[in-house]
Structure formats: structure tokens, C-alpha cells
Design a protein around this motif. Structure first.
Motif, short mmCIF file in Angstrom:
data_model
loop_
_atom_site.label_atom_id
_atom_site.label_comp_id
_atom_site.label_asym_id
_atom_site.label_seq_id
_atom_site.Cartn_x
_atom_site.Cartn_y
_atom_site.Cartn_z
N HIS A 323 41.35 -10.58 43.02
CA HIS A 323 41.53 -9.42 42.13
C HIS A 323 41.95 -8.17 42.90
CE1 HIS A 323 39.78 -11.29 38.48
NE2 HIS A 323 39.04 -11.98 39.34
N GLY A 324 42.06 -8.27 44.22
CA GLY A 324 42.46 -7.11 45.01
C GLY A 324 41.40 -6.04 45.11
N VAL A 325 40.11 -6.42 45.08
CA VAL A 325 39.03 -5.45 45.14
C VAL A 325 38.04 -5.84 46.24
CG1 VAL A 325 39.20 -4.87 42.69
CG2 VAL A 325 37.60 -6.66 43.42
N ILE A 326 37.27 -4.85 46.69
CA ILE A 326 36.13 -5.09 47.58
C ILE A 326 34.91 -4.49 46.89
CG2 ILE A 326 35.07 -4.68 49.82
CD1 ILE A 326 37.82 -4.49 51.04
N PRO A 327 33.94 -5.29 46.49
CA PRO A 327 32.75 -4.78 45.80
C PRO A 327 31.83 -4.02 46.77
CG PRO A 327 33.04 -7.16 45.53
CD PRO A 327 33.92 -6.74 46.65
N ASP A 328 30.82 -3.43 46.20
CA ASP A 328 29.78 -2.77 47.00
C ASP A 328 28.61 -3.71 47.27
OD1 ASP A 328 31.00 -0.02 46.87
OD2 ASP A 328 30.68 -0.38 44.73
N ILE A 329 28.40 -4.66 46.37
CA ILE A 329 27.35 -5.67 46.51
C ILE A 329 27.95 -7.00 46.08
CG2 ILE A 329 25.07 -6.46 45.73
CD1 ILE A 329 24.37 -3.55 45.07
N VAL A 330 27.67 -8.05 46.85
CA VAL A 330 28.12 -9.40 46.49
C VAL A 330 26.91 -10.32 46.46
CG1 VAL A 330 29.61 -11.35 47.08
CG2 VAL A 330 30.35 -9.01 47.62
N THR A 331 26.75 -11.06 45.38
CA THR A 331 25.68 -12.06 45.31
C THR A 331 26.30 -13.45 45.39
OG1 THR A 331 25.73 -12.09 42.88
CG2 THR A 331 24.18 -10.57 43.94
N MET A 332 25.56 -14.38 46.00
CA MET A 332 26.08 -15.73 46.20
C MET A 332 24.92 -16.72 46.23
SD MET A 332 27.17 -15.03 50.17
CE MET A 332 27.93 -13.47 49.73
N ALA A 333 25.19 -17.94 45.81
CA ALA A 333 24.19 -19.01 45.81
C ALA A 333 24.93 -20.33 45.63
CB ALA A 333 23.16 -18.78 44.69
N LYS A 334 24.27 -21.32 45.06
CA LYS A 334 24.86 -22.63 44.75
C LYS A 334 25.58 -23.22 45.96
CE LYS A 334 25.16 -22.16 39.71
NZ LYS A 334 24.30 -23.28 39.32
N GLY A 335 26.91 -23.09 46.05
CA GLY A 335 27.67 -23.72 47.11
C GLY A 335 27.33 -23.21 48.50
N ILE A 336 26.62 -22.11 48.61
CA ILE A 336 26.25 -21.56 49.90
C ILE A 336 25.43 -22.55 50.73
CG2 ILE A 336 24.12 -20.47 49.07
CD1 ILE A 336 24.62 -18.11 50.87
N GLY A 337 24.63 -23.38 50.05
CA GLY A 337 23.78 -24.33 50.74
C GLY A 337 24.08 -25.78 50.40
N ASN A 338 25.19 -26.01 49.68
CA ASN A 338 25.58 -27.38 49.31
C ASN A 338 24.47 -28.13 48.58
OD1 ASN A 338 27.79 -29.30 49.48
ND2 ASN A 338 26.51 -30.52 50.85
N GLY A 339 23.66 -27.38 47.83
CA GLY A 339 22.56 -27.99 47.08
C GLY A 339 21.20 -27.64 47.62
N PHE A 340 21.12 -27.12 48.84
CA PHE A 340 19.83 -26.67 49.38
C PHE A 340 19.49 -25.34 48.73
CE2 PHE A 340 16.69 -25.21 52.36
CZ PHE A 340 16.12 -26.37 52.88
N PRO A 341 18.21 -25.08 48.39
CA PRO A 341 17.83 -23.81 47.74
C PRO A 341 18.09 -22.62 48.68
CG PRO A 341 16.10 -25.45 47.47
CD PRO A 341 17.06 -26.01 48.48
N LEU A 342 19.17 -21.92 48.42
CA LEU A 342 19.60 -20.83 49.28
C LEU A 342 20.49 -19.89 48.48
CD1 LEU A 342 19.95 -19.51 52.12
CD2 LEU A 342 21.81 -21.14 52.52
N ALA A 343 20.31 -18.61 48.70
CA ALA A 343 21.14 -17.59 48.07
C ALA A 343 21.17 -16.38 48.98
CB ALA A 343 20.59 -17.21 46.69
#
Length: 493
Positions: A323-343
Motif C-alpha cells: 500500500h506504500g505506507v509505513i505504520p507506527d505499530i505493526v501486529t503479527m502472529a499466526k505465520g510468525i511461528g508456523n503454528g507455535f503460539p507466538l505473536a
């Protein structure tokens, strides 16, 4: 009814082994080969598992009339208790990013287990520091400070809290049709009634009109950043998106009428591509323009990358980069751990400093095992070329699905980017009336019977969600396309 439907029993029998399906007639679909053999299942019976689920587990969403009892996984494949093999196009709800039981990720988890399972972050341990630095290096701009958690809901909760602490303002804005989690806080941020309970929620949270070029009031065939465009006509001038401007006007209207005088907001939440909402894509430049409006009013911009991050959209590592933007905060989970509980939540040093107003720690966030797994996932994404696979295989998938849309009347829209794909089913292409639940469910059940697992989403449950592990091949895609076509023919002919 097609010959394939009459001979479906052949496919069921063939799943009894892990070998590829061998066709006995030209109408039968050959499943791509797999050289992995699952272990023999020795756990509780199917009936016993159902009894425990009904009696000892909270009521929860279960897929299929006869739920699958899964036993083992390997890369893009899942095996049930009887050894039947399935191509997984949903990746544990967009969570298995690099493949089920990927050897390198398994090795990293095993090695860390032999050293140290757990210690909270009141102590130092090398795994979390090495991982934090490696993850921050993937971020653009000044997004350099990482906070680890256990789930996307927890990360989004922290993002709300942090935005309010940093700005001193309470009001938060999200889009309708968005899903950001189901905690008491996030139920107000999530604007899909199928996921909301009848309890007080959402204090200080406002939703703007969802900028959907397919189902919304404005949009057309040149509005999305996707190899597959909506079939609606488009009146946008060259290089401009009139639909974007109309949706931005609606966003401004929320700021004008729904927030306290002055229009100040703490933050604006947006998914780069809506996940649970049905893989909905915004018009080009929508986030760029709304982010600017939020910042002009003192707010921070929050990108929910729980489903779109880590190369899944193909052209970029993070969905927001498209989208051509840089946010101030980014949240991530799911694929970050390939199924391991991680965010995780990643933000700037200035915003992160707001959390020092009181004591904070997270018992499990960034624990040694999660950090080792997360670090290995980053390595595998690079080493296995997962982002390139998402771009090349995903683009091919979208283009072929687009052809299928032109061929089949009840496929209303194909959309997405990389391996973040949605196929919206309708009764009528002109009116866009959603396909009825009975027909939708019958097609979905049929794909499962033929060895293909896909998700469902959207407000009406009429969107097939395709978000596989980023290791699928073009042969897998061809198999999936054949199954989807045959399932639709079986149900509708």
C-alpha cells in the motif's frame, strides 16, 4: 451428475495410503505425489474424541458435518487418523507459513528444548535477544522495538493500549468487515456480527465503511492491487481511483461526527487484506490517504499483519508495503511461528517508551522455545524462497481462478495477492446476492471428500478462503483447481 461424482468412492479408497492417487479413468483427478508416510495412529477412537469434545471442551467452531480427526502433517499435507491425505489450502487458519513440521523448525525447537524451556523475561536469555534483533531487521523505517506475546488477539490488545497511552486519546477507528480478535476489547474492533456476543463492548471504538471494490457501493475493475480484478465496470480516470476517494470521504465523515470535538483519535487499525472478512482488498491508495488523515489528527496507524505478513502477499514481505505506507505499530502472529503460539508487536522507540508508565512483563511472550522457533521460521522463509513461491504460485492460482470465474456462473469474485486468496460465491453475478449456505456447504464438503481443505469466511460465509503453507507447487494448484471445478459441477448439475 459428472462421472467423477459417481466414482468418488475411488478417491476415498485411494486415501488409505500416503501415495499419490492413481486415476482409473480420465475423469478422476490425480493428487500430486508425496513421499512421506504417516505414522500409524494409536490414539483415542473417533467416537471417543467426539465425546470428549462435546463434554469437556467449550463450544467451538468445528469444520464439516463429520469433523476431520487429523493425526499428522508434513509440509502442505495433512493426514487423518486413517492415513487419508489432504492438500491443506488453509494452513491452520493462515498459521502454518512454511509447512507442517518443517524439518528446520522442528530441529530448532528440539535443540532449544534440550537447553531451556522457559524463563520469563525478568531474566535475560540469548534466544529472545537474537530473535528480536533479527525480526526488527525485517521492518522498514523506525519500526525497531519488539514486544512479544502469544496470540494475535493479545498483540492487538496491546496495540490499542499502547496507542491510547502514547497519544493520551481514547478513540480508535477500524473498518467494518474487519476481524482483529475476540477478546472483550477486540470484539469492539471486530466488525463482523457473526463473531460478536451480546455484551457491552467497543467503548471508544468507531467503524468506518468498509472500502470493498466488489461488494461496497463504489469500485470497479481497476481498483485493486491484484492479478484478479472485480468484474464490475470502472469509471476511474487513468491513474486515479474515484472509489478510493469516496471511501476516504466516508472515513472523514466518521472523524467529523463520531469522535469528540477536534477529531482527534488514538489510532486507526487496518488489515492489509481482510482475512476473516473474506480476503477483501481495499482500493489503491486508501490506506495512504487515511493514514495521513489519522496522523494529521495526532493518531497512530496500526497495521494488523497477523495473516498478511512474512511474505504471504508475494511482492512484499509485509502486506502494508504493497500500500506504500509505513505504520507506527505493526501486529503479527499466526505465520510468525508456523503454528507455535507466538505473536509480536513492533513499533518505534518513541511509542514503545509509553509503556514504561507502569510495570509490564509477559509470562510466556518471547520465551526461549518460541524465540527459537520464530527465528528458524525467518530463516526458512529466506532459504526456501517462500515469498517468491507466494508471488509466482499465488499469481498463477489467481489467474486460473479468474478464468474459472468466467466459466462458472456462481463464482462472483476472485481476489487477493500472493497466497492470500478469496473466492466469493454468489447466486447471481449481477446482483451479487450471496450463495445460499446449503449450496455453499455442499461444495465445501465435496472438496474435503476429494482431498482438498479450504476455509470459509466473509459476513455471509460465502467466500472460500485459500491461504496455504507457502511451500505449495503449481502441481498442487492444478489439483486444487480441478477439485474446485468438479465439486461445483457435482453440487450444481
Amino acid at each position: 451428475m459428472s462421472l467423477f461424482c459417481r466414482s468418488i468412492g475411488y478417491v476415498r479408497r485411494a486415501y488409505a495410503t500416503a501415495a499419490s492417487v492413481k486415476p482409473s479413468s480420465v475423469s478422476q483427478i490425480e493428487m500430486p505425489p508425496c513421499d512421506f508416510t504417516p505414522d500409524k495412529y494409536t490414539g483415542p477412537s473417533y467416537e471417543e474424541a467426539l465425546r470428549i469434545r462435546k463434554g469437556s471442551l467449550f463450544p467451538m467452531l468445528t469444520y464439516y458435518k463429520k469433523p476431520l480427526m487429523l493425526h499428522q502433517g508434513y509440509m502442505q499435507w495433512l493426514f487423518d487418523m486413517d492415513g487419508r491425505r489432504y492438500l491443506d489450502l488453509f494452513g491452520g487458519i493462515v498459521t502454518v507459513s512454511v509447512g507442517h513440521c518443517h524439518p528446520k523448525v522442528l530441529a530448532a525447537a528440539g535443540a532449544q528444548m534440550k537447553k531451556l524451556w522457559h524463563t520469563t523475561n525478568i531474566y535475560l536469555h540469548p534466544a529472545v535477544h537474537e530473535y528480536a534483533e533479527k525480526l526488527a531487521a525485517k521492518m522498514p523505517g523506525n519500526l525497531k522495538v519488539v514486544m512479544f506475546a502469544n496470540s494475535g488477539s493479545e498483540a492487538n490488545d496491546m496495540a490499542i493500549h499502547l496507542a491510547r497511552l502514547h497519544t493520551g486519546v481514547f478513540e480508535i477507528v477500524s473498518t467494518r468487515n474487519a476481524y482483529h480478535g475476540a477478546s472483550p476489547h477486540l470484539m469492539g474492533l471486530t466488525a463482523l456480527n457473526t463473531w460478536r456476543y451480546n455484551v457491552p463492548t467497543g467503548f471508544g471504538i468507531h467503524q468506518t465503511m468498509n472500502p470493498d471494490p466488489y461488494r461496497g457501493p463504489w469500485g470497479g475493475a481497476r481498483c485493486r492491487d491484484s492479478p484478479a480484478q472485480t468484474g464490475r465496470s470502472c469509471d476511474c480516470p487513468s491513474g486515479q481511483c474515484a472509489a478510493c476517494d469516496m471511501y476516504v470521504d466516508q472515513f472523514e465523515d466518521v472523524l467529523r461526527f463520531s469522535v469528540p470535538k477536534g477529531g482527534r483519535v488514538a489510532g486507526f487499525f487496518a488489515e492489509s487484506i481482510q482475512g476473516v472478512g473474506g480476503s477483501v482488498q481495499f482500493p489503491k491508495d486508501y490506506l495512504k490517504k487515511t493514514f495521513q488523515m489519522v496522523r494529521e489528527r495526532g493518531g497512530v496507524c496500526i497495521s494488523d499483519e497477523v495473516q498478511t505478513g512474512f511474505g504471504r502477499t508475494g511482492t512484499h514481505y509485509w502486506g502494508f508495503e504493497g500500500h506504500g505506507v509505513i505504520p507506527d505499530i505493526v501486529t503479527m502472529a499466526k505465520g510468525i511461528g508456523n503454528g507455535f503460539p507466538l505473536a509480536a508487536l513492533v513499533t518505534t522507540p518513541e511509542i514503545a517508551a509509553s509503556y514504561a508508565q507502569a510495570l509490564h512483563f509477559n509470562t510466556f511472550g518471547g520465551n526461549p522455545m518460541a524465540s527459537a522457533v520464530g527465528s528458524a521460521v525467518l530463516d526458512v522463509i529466506e532459504e526456501d524462497g517462500c515469498q517468491q513461491t507466494s508471488h509466482e504460485v499465488g499469481t498463477y492460482f489467481l489467474q486460473e481462478l479468474d478464468k474459472l470465474r468466467d466459466e462458472i456462473d456462481i463464482i462472483g469474485d476472485v481476489r487477493g495477492k500472493g497466497l492470500m486468496i478469496g473466492v466469493e460465491m454468489v447466486k447471481n453475478k449481477e446482483t451479487r446476492e450471496p450463495l445460499d449456505a446449503e449450496t455453499m456447504g455442499a461444495i465445501w464438503e465435496k472438496t474435503k471428500d476429494m482431498g482438498l481443505l479450504v476455509g470459509k469466511g466473509g459476513l455471509y460465509g460465502n467466500v472460500f478462503r485459500i491461504k496455504p503453507p507457502m511451500c505449495i507447487t503449481q502441481a498442487d494448484v492444478n489439483f486444487a483447481l480441478s477439485v474446485i471445478r468438479e465439486a461445483i459441477v457435482c453440487v450444481t448439475s
